[in-house]
Design an enzyme around this catalytic site. Structure first.
Site, PDB file in Angstrom:
ATOM      1  N   HIS A 193       5.663   4.748  -0.339  1.00 51.57           N
ATOM      2  CA  HIS A 193       6.307   3.459   0.182  1.00 51.57           C
ATOM      3  C   HIS A 193       7.195   4.087   0.995  1.00 51.57           C
ATOM      4  CE1 HIS A 193       4.231   0.621  -2.705  1.00 51.57           C
ATOM      5  NE2 HIS A 193       4.486   1.524  -3.542  1.00 51.57           N
ATOM      6  N   ASN A 217      -1.843   4.541   1.497  1.00 49.69           N
ATOM      7  CA  ASN A 217      -1.189   3.465   1.315  1.00 49.69           C
ATOM      8  C   ASN A 217       0.377   3.125   1.383  1.00 49.69           C
ATOM      9  OD1 ASN A 217      -4.385   3.131  -0.426  1.00 49.69           O
ATOM     10  ND2 ASN A 217      -3.802   1.428   0.625  1.00 49.69           N
ATOM     11  N   ALA A 218       0.812   2.037   1.868  1.00 50.33           N
ATOM     12  CA  ALA A 218       2.201   1.760   1.910  1.00 50.33           C
ATOM     13  C   ALA A 218       3.010   2.756   2.565  1.00 50.33           C
ATOM     14  CB  ALA A 218       2.719   1.525   0.480  1.00 50.33           C
ATOM     15  N   ARG A 225       1.197  10.966  18.152  1.00 50.49           N
ATOM     16  CA  ARG A 225       2.587  11.395  18.483  1.00 50.49           C
ATOM     17  C   ARG A 225       3.662  11.529  17.429  1.00 50.49           C
ATOM     18  NH1 ARG A 225       1.513   8.193  23.041  1.00 50.49           N
ATOM     19  NH2 ARG A 225       1.030   9.891  24.953  1.00 50.49           N
ATOM     20  N   GLY A 246     -12.696   2.084  -2.765  1.00 47.01           N
ATOM     21  CA  GLY A 246     -13.586   1.856  -1.448  1.00 47.01           C
ATOM     22  C   GLY A 246     -12.915   0.696  -0.815  1.00 47.01           C
ATOM     23  N   HIS A 248      -8.775   0.364  -1.169  1.00 51.81           N
ATOM     24  CA  HIS A 248      -7.595   0.932  -0.416  1.00 51.81           C
ATOM     25  C   HIS A 248      -7.620   1.793   0.607  1.00 51.81           C
ATOM     26  CE1 HIS A 248      -5.844  -1.122  -4.116  1.00 51.81           C
ATOM     27  NE2 HIS A 248      -4.755  -0.919  -3.678  1.00 51.81           N
ATOM     28  N   ASP A 271      -4.030   3.632 -10.461  1.00 57.59           N
ATOM     29  CA  ASP A 271      -2.932   2.514  -9.854  1.00 57.59           C
ATOM     30  C   ASP A 271      -3.472   1.065 -10.721  1.00 57.59           C
ATOM     31  OD1 ASP A 271      -0.648   1.413  -8.872  1.00 57.59           O
ATOM     32  OD2 ASP A 271      -1.868   1.065  -6.898  1.00 57.59           O
ATOM     33  N   ALA A 305      -2.248  -5.635  -4.702  1.00 63.50           N
ATOM     34  CA  ALA A 305      -1.124  -5.340  -5.760  1.00 63.50           C
ATOM     35  C   ALA A 305      -1.531  -4.363  -6.893  1.00 63.50           C
ATOM     36  CB  ALA A 305      -0.460  -6.596  -6.387  1.00 63.50           C
TER      37      ALA A 305
END
Length: 373
Positions: A193, A217-218, A225, A246, A248, A271, A305
């Site tokens: 995150h 993710n996040a 660059r 398949g 995320h 998760d 979520a």
């Protein structure tokens, strides 16, 4: 002799596949992986599939209809652990998503009490609240905050009480000195995150962070660059969890990451949220409704979520869509996550002479169940 010889399937010891071998168990102890049935053993013949160590999941937010955030208690952990055990996961880190400090304290207390009392609970994962607002995902923005001295004291004390404590932080919200102190105290610091650039992430890894939470993710992406956290992770720093549903992460991106990382340094996570192991189609997180539709869990605005995923399903995606071998995919759900924890027990491995949880992975890789249930 109370030995039972399991035949009719392949055996995976956590590191290597043994096609057509015989697993010999004696009073829940792995007595051997043999080519033939030993004399005197009772034979149990299975209809294909693979026997492997119980699966290990380092990111489990809920299951059995409950979220750890809703009530961070031993009973909640028991419900979650039992739900995941039915799906083949026999060792897990219950995960508290970004919340208030008193909830973190309650989660720590529940995990300390549950270890050794609730089968499957081997520590704790705190995912936040020291994250990036820009990459918050489904975390409640109002609960995200800096890491202060009180947090440091709480975390270092918790690490001394828990066998394993993982903490997800954003590289830009903590200092290298804080990461070094946490790591020295025994905390497994994972970056996630995060919108931090490559140099900040590399400094965090150099300070002691050794993992990346749900790679891709996040987090800041791989730019030509500015490589960001993805680039810092793929450049060889630390291990990396991946949500292989398949949805995320595209299978091609997973395949590219596997080419970049050292073998065994990527591992599968579910998760999983409250619906895991149930048929419920909605639940709440920090007062916000999350819907379950078509294999996705989303907020009202469509933000992902968590995942509607089990580790056997992730193994299946890795084989059928990413295209790796069954041997490698099972490693990613057993020995690889156990290695991140540097777990001293037998989780993630079938070791001769050691007590071992064994699960039977279905021939189509869609489900797994504990051998002794």
């Amino acid at each position: 002799m109370n030995a039972i010889a399991y035949t009719g399937c392949d055996i995976h010891d956590g590191n290597r596949l043994h096609p057509g071998a015989v697993l010999v168990m004696e009073d829940d102890v792995c007595a051997g992986i043999e080519s033939t049935v030993p004399p005197g053993a009772r034979v149990v013949t299975l209809d294909g599939g693979t026997l492997c160590p119980g699966l290990v999941d380092l990111q489990v937010n809920g299951g059995g209809g409950v979220m750890f955030n809703d009530a961070p208690t031993v009973e909640t952990l028991r419900t979650i652990a039992e739900a995941h055990r039915r799906m083949g996961t026999t060792a897990l880190l219950p995960t508290l998503i970004t919340d208030r400090r008193h909830m973190s304290r309650a989660a720590i207390a529940a995990a300390v009490e549950a270890v050794g009392k609730v089968p499957g609970i081997i520590g704790l994962h705190l995912e936040g609240p020291h994250l990036s607002q820009a990459r918050k995902g489904a975390h409640d923005a109002s609960l995200i905050r800096p890491l202060d001295d009180d947090d440091m004291a709480m975390l270092c004390t918790a690490a001394a009480k828990l066998p394993k404590l993982m903490l997800t932080v954003a590289a830009e919200t903590v200092t290298p000195a804080q990461i070094a102190q946490l790591s020295a105290a025994g905390v497994i610091v994972s970056l996630g995150h995060s919108d931090a650039g490559f140099e900040a992430c590399r400094a965090a890894f150099a300070a002691g962070a050794r993992c990346t939470t749900h790679l891709f993710n996040a987090m800041s992406g791989l730019g030509h660059r500015e490589p960001g956290l993805v680039g810092a992770t793929l450049d060889g720093a630390g291990a990396a969890g991946i949500i292989a549903d398949g949805i995320h992460v595209h299978p091609t991106a997973i395949r590219a990451a596997l080419h970049a990382k050292v073998a065994g340094s990527m591992f599968l996570v579910s998760d999983a949220m409250a619906p895991a192991g149930t048929d419920i189609d909605r639940f709440t997180l920090n007062g916000r409704e999350i819907l379950r539709r078509g294999g996705r869990l989303t907020l009202a605005d469509g933000t992902l979520a968590g995942a509607d995923l089990s580790l056997p399903q992730a193994i299946r995606v890795m084989v059928n869509e990413v295209g790796i071998s069954r041997e490698q995919a099972i490693v990613m759900a057993t020995a690889a996550p156990a290695g991140v924890l540097r777990h001293k027990g037998s989780a993630g491995h079938l070791t001769v002479g050691a007590r071992s949880e064994v699960v039977h992975l279905a021939p189509d890789l869609s489900t797994a169940r504990p051998l002794t249930d």
